[in-house]
Design a protein around this motif. Structure first.
Motif, PDB file in Angstrom:
ATOM      1  N   ASP A  64       5.413  11.274  -2.828  1.00 18.30           N
ATOM      2  CA  ASP A  64       5.728  10.659  -4.038  1.00 18.30           C
ATOM      3  C   ASP A  64       5.728   8.944  -3.468  1.00 18.30           C
ATOM      4  O   ASP A  64       4.584   8.324  -4.905  1.00 18.30           O
ATOM      5  N   GLY A  65       6.612   8.948  -2.430  1.00 13.93           N
ATOM      6  CA  GLY A  65       5.588   6.835  -1.844  1.00 13.93           C
ATOM      7  C   GLY A  65       4.281   6.756  -1.941  1.00 13.93           C
ATOM      8  O   GLY A  65       3.980   5.584  -2.306  1.00 13.93           O
ATOM      9  N   MET A  66       3.798   7.677  -1.457  1.00 11.81           N
ATOM     10  CA  MET A  66       2.075   7.250  -1.398  1.00 11.81           C
ATOM     11  C   MET A  66       1.296   7.572  -2.770  1.00 11.81           C
ATOM     12  O   MET A  66       0.638   6.625  -2.879  1.00 11.81           O
ATOM     13  N   LYS A  67       1.765   8.231  -3.191  1.00  8.52           N
ATOM     14  CA  LYS A  67       2.069   8.201  -4.934  1.00  8.52           C
ATOM     15  C   LYS A  67       1.451   6.888  -5.584  1.00  8.52           C
ATOM     16  O   LYS A  67       0.193   6.392  -6.478  1.00  8.52           O
ATOM     17  N   GLU A  68       2.193   6.408  -5.958  1.00  8.55           N
ATOM     18  CA  GLU A  68       2.970   5.298  -6.363  1.00  8.55           C
ATOM     19  C   GLU A  68       2.452   4.475  -5.818  1.00  8.55           C
ATOM     20  O   GLU A  68       2.213   3.142  -5.886  1.00  8.55           O
ATOM     21  N   HIS A  69       2.404   4.327  -5.007  1.00 10.40           N
ATOM     22  CA  HIS A  69       1.360   2.888  -4.211  1.00 10.40           C
ATOM     23  C   HIS A  69      -0.320   3.489  -4.096  1.00 10.40           C
ATOM     24  O   HIS A  69      -0.670   2.192  -4.615  1.00 10.40           O
ATOM     25  N   ASN A  76      -2.212  -5.985  -4.364  1.00 10.55           N
ATOM     26  CA  ASN A  76      -2.883  -6.360  -3.576  1.00 10.55           C
ATOM     27  C   ASN A  76      -2.737  -5.981  -1.353  1.00 10.55           C
ATOM     28  O   ASN A  76      -2.249  -6.610  -0.836  1.00 10.55           O
ATOM     29  N   SER A  77      -2.268  -4.249  -1.703  1.00 11.13           N
ATOM     30  CA  SER A  77      -1.687  -3.815  -0.350  1.00 11.13           C
ATOM     31  C   SER A  77      -2.765  -2.387  -0.207  1.00 11.13           C
ATOM     32  O   SER A  77      -2.067  -1.748  -1.458  1.00 11.13           O
ATOM     33  N   LYS A  78      -3.158  -2.196   0.638  1.00 14.51           N
ATOM     34  CA  LYS A  78      -4.183  -0.588   0.362  1.00 14.51           C
ATOM     35  C   LYS A  78      -2.893   0.324   0.444  1.00 14.51           C
ATOM     36  O   LYS A  78      -2.389   0.113   1.811  1.00 14.51           O
ATOM     37  N   ALA A  79      -3.332   1.496  -0.386  1.00 15.71           N
ATOM     38  CA  ALA A  79      -1.959   2.847   0.031  1.00 15.71           C
ATOM     39  C   ALA A  79      -3.590   3.188   1.459  1.00 15.71           C
ATOM     40  O   ALA A  79      -4.210   3.131   1.274  1.00 15.71           O
ATOM     41  N   PRO A  80      -2.366   4.101   1.745  1.00 15.64           N
ATOM     42  CA  PRO A  80      -2.893   5.036   2.717  1.00 15.64           C
ATOM     43  C   PRO A  80      -4.250   6.008   1.751  1.00 15.64           C
ATOM     44  O   PRO A  80      -4.536   6.020   1.171  1.00 15.64           O
ATOM     45  N   LYS A 137      -1.585   4.401  -6.832  1.00 19.34           N
ATOM     46  CA  LYS A 137      -1.582   3.836  -8.517  1.00 19.34           C
ATOM     47  C   LYS A 137      -0.909   1.958  -8.559  1.00 19.34           C
ATOM     48  O   LYS A 137      -1.934   1.761  -9.527  1.00 19.34           O
ATOM     49  N   PHE A 138      -1.101   1.907  -7.483  1.00 18.51           N
ATOM     50  CA  PHE A 138      -0.418   0.210  -7.978  1.00 18.51           C
ATOM     51  C   PHE A 138      -1.146  -0.269  -6.641  1.00 18.51           C
ATOM     52  O   PHE A 138      -0.904  -2.186  -6.842  1.00 18.51           O
ATOM     53  N   GLU A 139      -1.965  -0.139  -5.520  1.00 19.91           N
ATOM     54  CA  GLU A 139      -2.306  -0.969  -4.346  1.00 19.91           C
ATOM     55  C   GLU A 139      -3.302  -2.145  -5.134  1.00 19.91           C
ATOM     56  O   GLU A 139      -2.685  -3.069  -4.265  1.00 19.91           O
ATOM     57  N   HIS A 140      -4.373  -1.673  -6.200  1.00 23.08           N
ATOM     58  CA  HIS A 140      -4.915  -2.841  -6.586  1.00 23.08           C
ATOM     59  C   HIS A 140      -3.664  -4.517  -7.125  1.00 23.08           C
ATOM     60  O   HIS A 140      -4.017  -5.645  -6.958  1.00 23.08           O
ATOM     61  N   ARG A 141      -3.067  -3.955  -7.991  1.00 22.36           N
ATOM     62  CA  ARG A 141      -1.730  -5.164  -8.058  1.00 22.36           C
ATOM     63  C   ARG A 141      -0.989  -5.370  -7.133  1.00 22.36           C
ATOM     64  O   ARG A 141      -0.938  -6.535  -7.456  1.00 22.36           O
TER      65      ARG A 141
END
Length: 343
Positions: A174-179, A187-191, A181-185
């Protein structure tokens, strides 16, 4: 900062006399703000050292006065925490030597909860000594959740411990999906998507193994409430199951220091001895009693839960000792408060 406004207005008036257009005024204001911010930053770099030195001295002086006021209670609470930590260390060592125990996995899960409870208790002690009773109460809220969860797992046994442990996959996915979803806003790259896809496979496998509803927030505990839907099972249900629902008023009070509700902006432990309507932004010597005593009780309860795994006479004596410490801590803080009010 009004002098900057006056300086800006004067500069804009001069520009107007020269017939500068409005768009140029906007550009000028942007450049003016940037230049003045850089100037202020430079001044702070010079004067900031003395400012911080003075502030830190005041902070330390206040902390000393606060510790003096509540010293007996602080000393008892610190000793209580130390005893609980040593109890966990000793029990862990003994359980490792007797690894044939059939509930070893259950013990390991509870040991992690106990270590976390001890860590939070040390955080609370630090906050109290430094004059931040509201923050300490907020951390007690977390301690209460850890304690209730540990007691619930202990009550329902090895299978419950395995369900709780496996639920980490749900939280991770669940945490990865949220990350993502918003990785561009952010400014932190998700897995990488391949990693998320692997967790999706584990997520589906966990749901298949542990049943419908396991993916919900308290899905690991839902099967122990057969009359309720998994989604409706929350922390309150766990509280009731381990008969700690009477702590709900204190839990709700502590929640005011976690959430951004209206009451939390007005009702502060730090101002509990203040009759005036003031705004608190720093240290206070007030409001220590509830978070300190609640911490002692919750840490005692989770330590007793752990000690039951090795029910010898040493641990029975230790249980009685911790109960007495929790009681004395409450009395010590109450006495210090009453003494201050009578002086």
């Amino acid at each position: 900062m009004n002098f900057l406004t006056e300086e800006l207005n004067k500069a804009l008036a001069e520009l107007a006399l020269n017939g500068l257009a409005q768009p140029d005024n906007e550009k000028f204001i942007t450049e003016f703000a940037s230049q003045k911010a850089a100037l202020l930053r430079g001044n702070l770099n010079i004067s900031g050292v003395e400012m911080l030195k003075s502030q830190r001295n005041e902070f330390s002086e206040f902390t000393q006065l606060n510790e003096s006021r509540w010293q007996t209670g602080f000393d008892l609470l610190e000793t209580h925490i130390r005893i609980c930590i040593e109890s966990g260390v000793d029990l862990h060592r003994n359980m490792q030597n007797g690894s044939e125990n059939e509930d070893l996995f259950l013990f390991t899960v509870l040991l992690r909860h106990h270590a976390r409870a001890c860590h939070i208790s040390n955080e609370i002690l630090c906050l109290l000594k430094n004059g931040f009773s509201d923050a300490a109460h907020a951390r007690w809220r977390a301690l209460h959740e850890v304690n209730v969860t540990a007691m619930f797992i202990d009550k329902h046994g090895e299978e419950c411990a395995r369900r709780f442990d496996a639920h980490e996959i749900i939280d991770c996915y669940d945490g990865m999906k949220e990350h993502k979803k918003f990785e561009h806003r952010l400014n932190s790259k998700a897995p990488e998507q391949s990693i998320i896809d692997n967790y999706k496979i584990m997520f589906d496998a966990a749901k298949k193994e542990f049943g419908k509803g396991f993916e919900t927030h308290y899905g690991w505990a839902a099967i122990y409430f057969p009359d309720r839907t998994p989604k409706s099972v929350g922390f309150r249900a766990l509280e009731q199951d381990v008969e700690l629902e009477h702590m709900r008023p204190y839990y709700k009070m502590a929640s005011q220091n976690v959430h951004a509700g209206s009451k939390g902006t007005k009702s502060r432990l730090a101002l509990s001895e203040c009759e005036d309507d003031v705004l608190i932004v720093g240290q206070s010597s007030s409001g220590m009693c509830d978070p300190a005593h609640s911490t002692a009780l919750s840490l005692m309860q989770i330590t007793l839960t752990l000690l039951k795994f090795n029910p010898n006479i040493d641990n029975v004596v230790l249980m009685n000792l911790l109960r007495k410490y929790a009681e004395d801590i409450g009395d010590a803080f109450k006495f210090a408060l009453e003494k201050s009010n009578s002086d």
